[in-house]
Design a protein around this motif. Sequence first.
Motif, PDB file in Angstrom:
ATOM      1  N   SER A  95       0.843  -1.207   0.000  1.00 28.17           N
ATOM      2  CA  SER A  95       0.000   0.000   0.000  1.00 28.17           C
ATOM      3  C   SER A  95       0.872   1.249   0.000  1.00 28.17           C
ATOM      4  O   SER A  95       2.027   1.226   0.421  1.00 28.17           O
ATOM      5  N   TYR A  96       0.267   2.348  -0.468  1.00 23.56           N
ATOM      6  CA  TYR A  96       0.963   3.638  -0.537  1.00 23.56           C
ATOM      7  C   TYR A  96       0.005   4.737  -0.100  1.00 23.56           C
ATOM      8  O   TYR A  96      -1.220   4.606  -0.215  1.00 23.56           O
ATOM      9  N   ASP A 128      -2.491   8.005   9.163  1.00 23.40           N
ATOM     10  CA  ASP A 128      -1.449   7.165   8.584  1.00 23.40           C
ATOM     11  C   ASP A 128      -1.998   5.842   8.066  1.00 23.40           C
ATOM     12  O   ASP A 128      -1.277   5.081   7.408  1.00 23.40           O
ATOM     13  N   ASP A 129      -3.254   5.532   8.362  1.00 18.52           N
ATOM     14  CA  ASP A 129      -3.855   4.268   7.930  1.00 18.52           C
ATOM     15  C   ASP A 129      -4.377   4.302   6.497  1.00 18.52           C
ATOM     16  O   ASP A 129      -4.860   3.283   5.989  1.00 18.52           O
ATOM     17  N   GLU A 130      -4.297   5.458   5.846  1.00 22.76           N
ATOM     18  CA  GLU A 130      -4.853   5.578   4.499  1.00 22.76           C
ATOM     19  C   GLU A 130      -4.099   4.734   3.478  1.00 22.76           C
ATOM     20  O   GLU A 130      -2.893   4.539   3.575  1.00 22.76           O
ATOM     21  N   ARG A 131      -4.866   4.263   2.486  1.00 27.59           N
ATOM     22  CA  ARG A 131      -4.297   3.566   1.338  1.00 27.59           C
ATOM     23  C   ARG A 131      -4.866   4.225   0.084  1.00 27.59           C
ATOM     24  O   ARG A 131      -6.083   4.238  -0.109  1.00 27.59           O
ATOM     25  N   HIS A 132      -3.985   4.748  -0.771  1.00 25.31           N
ATOM     26  CA  HIS A 132      -4.423   5.478  -1.959  1.00 25.31           C
ATOM     27  C   HIS A 132      -4.142   4.647  -3.211  1.00 25.31           C
ATOM     28  O   HIS A 132      -2.987   4.373  -3.548  1.00 25.31           O
ATOM     29  N   ILE A 133      -5.204   4.284  -3.896  1.00 24.57           N
ATOM     30  CA  ILE A 133      -5.074   3.345  -5.004  1.00 24.57           C
ATOM     31  C   ILE A 133      -4.348   3.951  -6.196  1.00 24.57           C
ATOM     32  O   ILE A 133      -3.600   3.264  -6.894  1.00 24.57           O
ATOM     33  N   ASP A 134      -4.540   5.240  -6.466  1.00 23.83           N
ATOM     34  CA  ASP A 134      -3.877   5.841  -7.620  1.00 23.83           C
ATOM     35  C   ASP A 134      -2.363   5.833  -7.447  1.00 23.83           C
ATOM     36  O   ASP A 134      -1.618   5.545  -8.390  1.00 23.83           O
ATOM     37  N   LEU A 135      -1.872   6.120  -6.243  1.00 23.23           N
ATOM     38  CA  LEU A 135      -0.432   6.109  -5.990  1.00 23.23           C
ATOM     39  C   LEU A 135       0.139   4.700  -6.148  1.00 23.23           C
ATOM     40  O   LEU A 135       1.225   4.516  -6.716  1.00 23.23           O
ATOM     41  N   ARG A 136      -0.591   3.716  -5.676  1.00 22.21           N
ATOM     42  CA  ARG A 136      -0.141   2.321  -5.836  1.00 22.21           C
ATOM     43  C   ARG A 136      -0.003   1.979  -7.321  1.00 22.21           C
ATOM     44  O   ARG A 136       0.978   1.351  -7.738  1.00 22.21           O
ATOM     45  N   CYS A 137      -0.967   2.407  -8.116  1.00 24.39           N
ATOM     46  CA  CYS A 137      -0.937   2.130  -9.550  1.00 24.39           C
ATOM     47  C   CYS A 137       0.200   2.876 -10.240  1.00 24.39           C
ATOM     48  O   CYS A 137       0.852   2.335 -11.145  1.00 24.39           O
ATOM     49  N   TRP A 138       0.444   4.120  -9.837  1.00 19.21           N
ATOM     50  CA  TRP A 138       1.571   4.867 -10.405  1.00 19.21           C
ATOM     51  C   TRP A 138       2.889   4.128 -10.159  1.00 19.21           C
ATOM     52  O   TRP A 138       3.739   4.033 -11.045  1.00 19.21           O
ATOM     53  N   LEU A 139       3.067   3.608  -8.948  1.00 18.00           N
ATOM     54  CA  LEU A 139       4.324   2.929  -8.615  1.00 18.00           C
ATOM     55  C   LEU A 139       4.470   1.622  -9.389  1.00 18.00           C
ATOM     56  O   LEU A 139       5.577   1.254  -9.810  1.00 18.00           O
ATOM     57  N   GLY A 140       3.373   0.915  -9.600  1.00 20.38           N
ATOM     58  CA  GLY A 140       3.426  -0.296 -10.402  1.00 20.38           C
ATOM     59  C   GLY A 140       3.819   0.000 -11.843  1.00 20.38           C
ATOM     60  O   GLY A 140       4.648  -0.707 -12.440  1.00 20.38           O
ATOM     61  N   LEU A 141       3.225   1.060 -12.400  1.00 14.67           N
ATOM     62  CA  LEU A 141       3.563   1.489 -13.757  1.00 14.67           C
ATOM     63  C   LEU A 141       5.037   1.861 -13.852  1.00 14.67           C
ATOM     64  O   LEU A 141       5.761   1.429 -14.762  1.00 14.67           O
ATOM     65  N   ALA A 142       5.512   2.656 -12.878  1.00 14.47           N
ATOM     66  CA  ALA A 142       6.902   3.117 -12.884  1.00 14.47           C
ATOM     67  C   ALA A 142       7.881   1.957 -12.797  1.00 14.47           C
ATOM     68  O   ALA A 142       8.903   1.929 -13.494  1.00 14.47           O
ATOM     69  N   ALA A 143       7.582   0.990 -11.952  1.00 17.71           N
ATOM     70  CA  ALA A 143       8.481  -0.147 -11.788  1.00 17.71           C
ATOM     71  C   ALA A 143       8.621  -0.936 -13.091  1.00 17.71           C
ATOM     72  O   ALA A 143       9.724  -1.353 -13.468  1.00 17.71           O
ATOM     73  N   GLY A 144       7.504  -1.145 -13.774  1.00 16.44           N
ATOM     74  CA  GLY A 144       7.549  -1.881 -15.035  1.00 16.44           C
ATOM     75  C   GLY A 144       8.370  -1.169 -16.093  1.00 16.44           C
ATOM     76  O   GLY A 144       9.130  -1.803 -16.852  1.00 16.44           O
ATOM     77  N   ILE A 145       8.251   0.154 -16.156  1.00 23.34           N
ATOM     78  CA  ILE A 145       8.998   0.922 -17.155  1.00 23.34           C
ATOM     79  C   ILE A 145      10.477   0.957 -16.808  1.00 23.34           C
ATOM     80  O   ILE A 145      11.346   0.858 -17.695  1.00 23.34           O
TER      81      ILE A 145
END
Length: 378
Positions: A95-96, A128-145
């Motif tokens: 999570s992010y 601090d318990d928040e989980r933001h789905i858009d940030l998680r997706c950005w990081l997944g995209l970045a890692a693949g590239i």
Amino acid sequence: MNHWFDLMNVEAWIPREQILGVEALAKVPEEFVTQINTNANPPTFFLTLKFMLKNLSERFSEEEERLSNLKRLYPRLQAWFNWFNTSQVGPVPGSYRWRGRDPHSKELNPKSLSSGLDDYPRASHPTDDERHIDLRCWLGLAAGILAEISELLGKSGRVYRETAEYLADNRLLDELHWSQEKHRYADYGLHTDKVSLVRPPQTPDNNNQYRKKVRKVKAEPKLQFVDSSFGFVSLFPLITQIIDPNSTKLEQVLKDLKREDLLWTSYGLRSLARNSPFYMAYNTEDDPPYWRGPIWININYLVVRSLRYYADLGGPYSDLAGEIYTELRTNLIRNILSEYRRSGYIWEQYNDSTGQGQRAHPFTGWSSLVVLLMAEIY
């Protein structure tokens, strides 16, 4: 791009606003001037890099100057990714969380400027318990590239490839962000929809003063999915193309796109569902809605791009994706051109009820993506 990445500090943080000189400073809203090096901004340059890898990879291999520029950029990209992947981590593995939200805010819903979606409704009580789905997706995209770039440069991209696969794992994605109750992807956090802006009562101290509205919480917040606000944030698993093409959740997302009580209009997708309690709601008495209904071309472009991806990929829902692709692309192009002929301008955003352009103009930033939509360049 190399020049931009030269602006990062020793921690690999890049300021959200590049305010160069007194004249530029005069045009920047005060709340954006102060910048904090724990707060991020969406790593959208990875989309540009993905486009380059898809369309220019042969030139990188054949032209030494292009390859040397990429080699120079590579360690900065690594540092930038590592900064995100350490400074923005969430409370549970995978999570992010966007930093910079104000837990003491008097706003109807505390803004998340670091997400780039400003007043888009998140959890009502930042923790601090928040989980933001858009940030998680950005990081997944970045890692693949980053994995692709590493391999192009003859370096090991294993750690990035493994990170991308981990963040693309639909089982974990669903566990952290799929609301079984509303059947949609969502943020998670301490939240209640029962909030409103009210005028403070008169007191002897403020009797002769103008009393601006403040937030009133009418029900105790609880940790839950923020699933009452379907909108652009909910679409990020689609936008970053990590939903399995055979998943029934893809079918659900596609069907929700066409619902007029949610995002669908004849002019493009609105940013927030019409049935959301925050739809077109002022965030303060003086802060009109921004990402709470209007049509934005940047996110619409990314959705169209992904619809084309799923239509071409095949699978049980490829025909549905193709149908929505054709209709959404047509609606966007037709409305932007119509408004240009009517007003003479390309606009920052478009009204979801009338299609009329609004706010900043002329706006040849991301609204100029209409040219790529017309050419079907993704």
